[in-house]
Scaffold this active site. Structure first.
Site, PDB file in Angstrom:
ATOM      1  N   ARG A  47       0.828  -1.210   0.000  1.00  0.00           N
ATOM      2  CA  ARG A  47       0.000   0.000   0.000  1.00  0.00           C
ATOM      3  C   ARG A  47       0.857   1.254   0.000  1.00  0.00           C
ATOM      4  O   ARG A  47       0.503   2.267  -0.597  1.00  0.00           O
ATOM      5  CB  ARG A  47      -0.949  -0.018   1.196  1.00  0.00           C
ATOM      6  CG  ARG A  47      -1.786   1.255   1.359  1.00  0.00           C
ATOM      7  CD  ARG A  47      -2.989   1.054   2.298  1.00  0.00           C
ATOM      8  NE  ARG A  47      -2.658   0.260   3.451  1.00  0.00           N
ATOM      9  CZ  ARG A  47      -2.070   0.730   4.567  1.00  0.00           C
ATOM     10  NH1 ARG A  47      -1.733   1.997   4.639  1.00  0.00           N
ATOM     11  NH2 ARG A  47      -1.838  -0.068   5.589  1.00  0.00           N
ATOM     12  N   TYR A 100     -16.748  16.727 -15.690  1.00  0.00           N
ATOM     13  CA  TYR A 100     -17.227  15.371 -15.488  1.00  0.00           C
ATOM     14  C   TYR A 100     -18.208  15.323 -14.322  1.00  0.00           C
ATOM     15  O   TYR A 100     -17.946  15.871 -13.245  1.00  0.00           O
ATOM     16  CB  TYR A 100     -16.022  14.465 -15.238  1.00  0.00           C
ATOM     17  CG  TYR A 100     -16.350  13.078 -14.791  1.00  0.00           C
ATOM     18  CD1 TYR A 100     -17.259  12.282 -15.495  1.00  0.00           C
ATOM     19  CD2 TYR A 100     -15.748  12.537 -13.664  1.00  0.00           C
ATOM     20  CE1 TYR A 100     -17.558  10.998 -15.072  1.00  0.00           C
ATOM     21  CE2 TYR A 100     -16.028  11.257 -13.240  1.00  0.00           C
ATOM     22  CZ  TYR A 100     -16.946  10.494 -13.944  1.00  0.00           C
ATOM     23  OH  TYR A 100     -17.228   9.229 -13.530  1.00  0.00           O
ATOM     24  N   ASP A 173      -7.865  19.336 -15.196  1.00  0.00           N
ATOM     25  CA  ASP A 173      -8.110  17.960 -15.610  1.00  0.00           C
ATOM     26  C   ASP A 173      -7.719  17.863 -17.080  1.00  0.00           C
ATOM     27  O   ASP A 173      -8.378  18.436 -17.948  1.00  0.00           O
ATOM     28  CB  ASP A 173      -9.582  17.608 -15.410  1.00  0.00           C
ATOM     29  CG  ASP A 173      -9.880  16.135 -15.671  1.00  0.00           C
ATOM     30  OD1 ASP A 173      -9.188  15.533 -16.517  1.00  0.00           O
ATOM     31  OD2 ASP A 173     -10.818  15.600 -15.066  1.00  0.00           O
ATOM     32  N   LYS A 198      -8.620   6.521 -19.452  1.00  0.00           N
ATOM     33  CA  LYS A 198      -8.953   7.015 -20.783  1.00  0.00           C
ATOM     34  C   LYS A 198      -7.744   6.922 -21.717  1.00  0.00           C
ATOM     35  O   LYS A 198      -7.268   5.843 -22.008  1.00  0.00           O
ATOM     36  CB  LYS A 198      -9.501   8.437 -20.664  1.00  0.00           C
ATOM     37  CG  LYS A 198     -10.582   8.626 -19.592  1.00  0.00           C
ATOM     38  CD  LYS A 198     -11.749   7.679 -19.724  1.00  0.00           C
ATOM     39  CE  LYS A 198     -12.940   8.049 -18.852  1.00  0.00           C
ATOM     40  NZ  LYS A 198     -12.713   8.000 -17.398  1.00  0.00           N
TER      41      LYS A 198
END
Length: 379
Positions: A47, A100, A173, A198
């Site tokens: 982690r 978004y 973004d 994406k």
């Protein structure tokens, strides 16, 4: 190195033990220590760190021209870590009015009850942004450019100037453009956000997110939150994203070429009411896009006569597959009002029901054009 060379080589050194050209995928959850607290290369637990994830973070940072790259399990996980690192109860985000839907949902429904407020403004109108800042200075200016799904274009340098004069963090973004076409840090932005699902991954087979920034203190806070909350990308996800990035420059060139040709075709078709694509000279943000982008990207949105026409068109394509998401090598069609942006219906970010979004892939242009032509004629 030039962009395409960085995409192939940044963070991707040959394996020192075997000479393997492709770095191995490190699946280990824990790492042997050379004495208590004496960590090999800084790794102790999956982690907190993983060599495959580190390689991806170096790769993404290099492409965006930033000092720090941080890889997450999703784009929203990246956004959440950044927002919680940078904000406190009582702070405010000034948000673009065409972002978004998941970003708006995160701010309004998750961070809102925590005490973070938001206001919405058209970020492509710098006078409107300046007026909004004059009313009350926000802690963050958050913009997508080009935006999702109406492809509004914001002058990043102008926005950065306004934000920094007000003491705000400027976040861009860059998912739609990718660093192959646009590098917001070079225009004055403080943080770049990606849904690596994406264009960076590029093959519709991995979910992920990333942040790139230069501020050492903020990067340390983001990494602590990533470690403490655990929204890390897994090793196979990181490896798949790194593999996708290696062809990013080539893919974005083809996406952009196909999208521009289809946008011109649709613009001349009287069955289409409006085409949203910054590569068209008629687009209100065309000049700014031409100045800060090297090409115009692979997303084209169109407005049909009404919602029924938009729905019929979206359900009539054959090569363009009806699905959410974008940025893969295959072409997708999406009706935002009922799909990706359903969560912002009835808000300032609502997408007109007559709009359809096309994620233009790398297939044959003739085949793509023929598919749109037959879908526009569907009854």
């Amino acid at each position: 190195m030039a962009f395409d060379s960085l995409a192939v080589h940044a963070g991707q050194s040959a394996d020192p033990g075997t000479g393997a050209v492709i770095p191995p995928v490190h699946f280990s959850t824990t790492y042997v220590q050379d004495g208590i607290g004496n960590l090999r290369a800084g790794y102790e637990y999956g982690r907190s760190g993983n060599p495959t994830r580190t390689a991806l973070e170096e790769q993404v940072a290099a492409l965006e021209g930033g000092r720090h790259g941080v890889s997450f399990a999703s784009g929203l996980a990246a956004e959440d870590a950044l927002l919680r690192a940078a904000l406190r109860p009582g702070d405010e985000v000034l948000l673009g009015n065409d972002v978004y839907g998941g970003t708006y949902r995160l701010l309004s429904r998750i961070l809102g009850p925590w005490g973070v407020s938001l206001r919405v403004v058209d970020m492509s109108d710098l006078e409107a942004v300046a007026a909004a800042i004059a009313v009350r200075a926000p802690q963050i200016l958050w913009v997508e450019t080009p935006s999702n799904p109406l492809l509004r274009v914001t002058d990043i340098a102008g926005l950065a100037r306004l934000g920094h004069e007000a003491g705000a963090l400027v976040v861009v973004d860059n998912t739609f453009a990718s660093p192959a076409l646009q590098r917001p840090l070079a225009h004055g932005a403080d943080v770049v956000v990606h849904s690596t699902t994406k264009y960076l991954g590029g093959h519709s087979d991995v979910v992920g997110g990333a942040l790139v920034l230069n501020d050492d203190a903020l990067a340390e806070q983001v990494r602590f939150l990533q470690f403490a909350a655990g929204a890390v990308s897994g090793p196979m996800d990181a490896w798949l994203t790194s593999r996708g990035i290696k062809t990013l420059g080539l893919r974005m060139q083809r996406h952009s070429e196909n999208a521009l040709a289809l946008a011109r075709f649709l613009h001349e078709d009287d069955r289409v009411d409006r085409v949203y694509y910054p590569g068209l000279p008629t687009h209100p943000g065309h000049d700014i896009a031409a100045a800060q982008m090297s090409a115009f990207g692979g997303i084209v949105s169109v407005a049909l006569a009404d919602a029924a026409s938009a729905r019929r068109f979206a359900e009539s394509t054959r090569l363009f597959q009806l699905a959410e998401s974008l940025g893969g090598v295959e072409s997708l069609v999406n009706h935002p009002d009922e799909m990706t942006h359903a969560s912002v219906r009835g808000t300032e970010l609502a997408v007109p029901a007559e709009v359809v979004r096309l994620s233009v892939g790398i297939e044959s242009l003739d085949d793509l054009r023929a598919d749109l032509d037959q879908a526009l004629s569907a009854r």
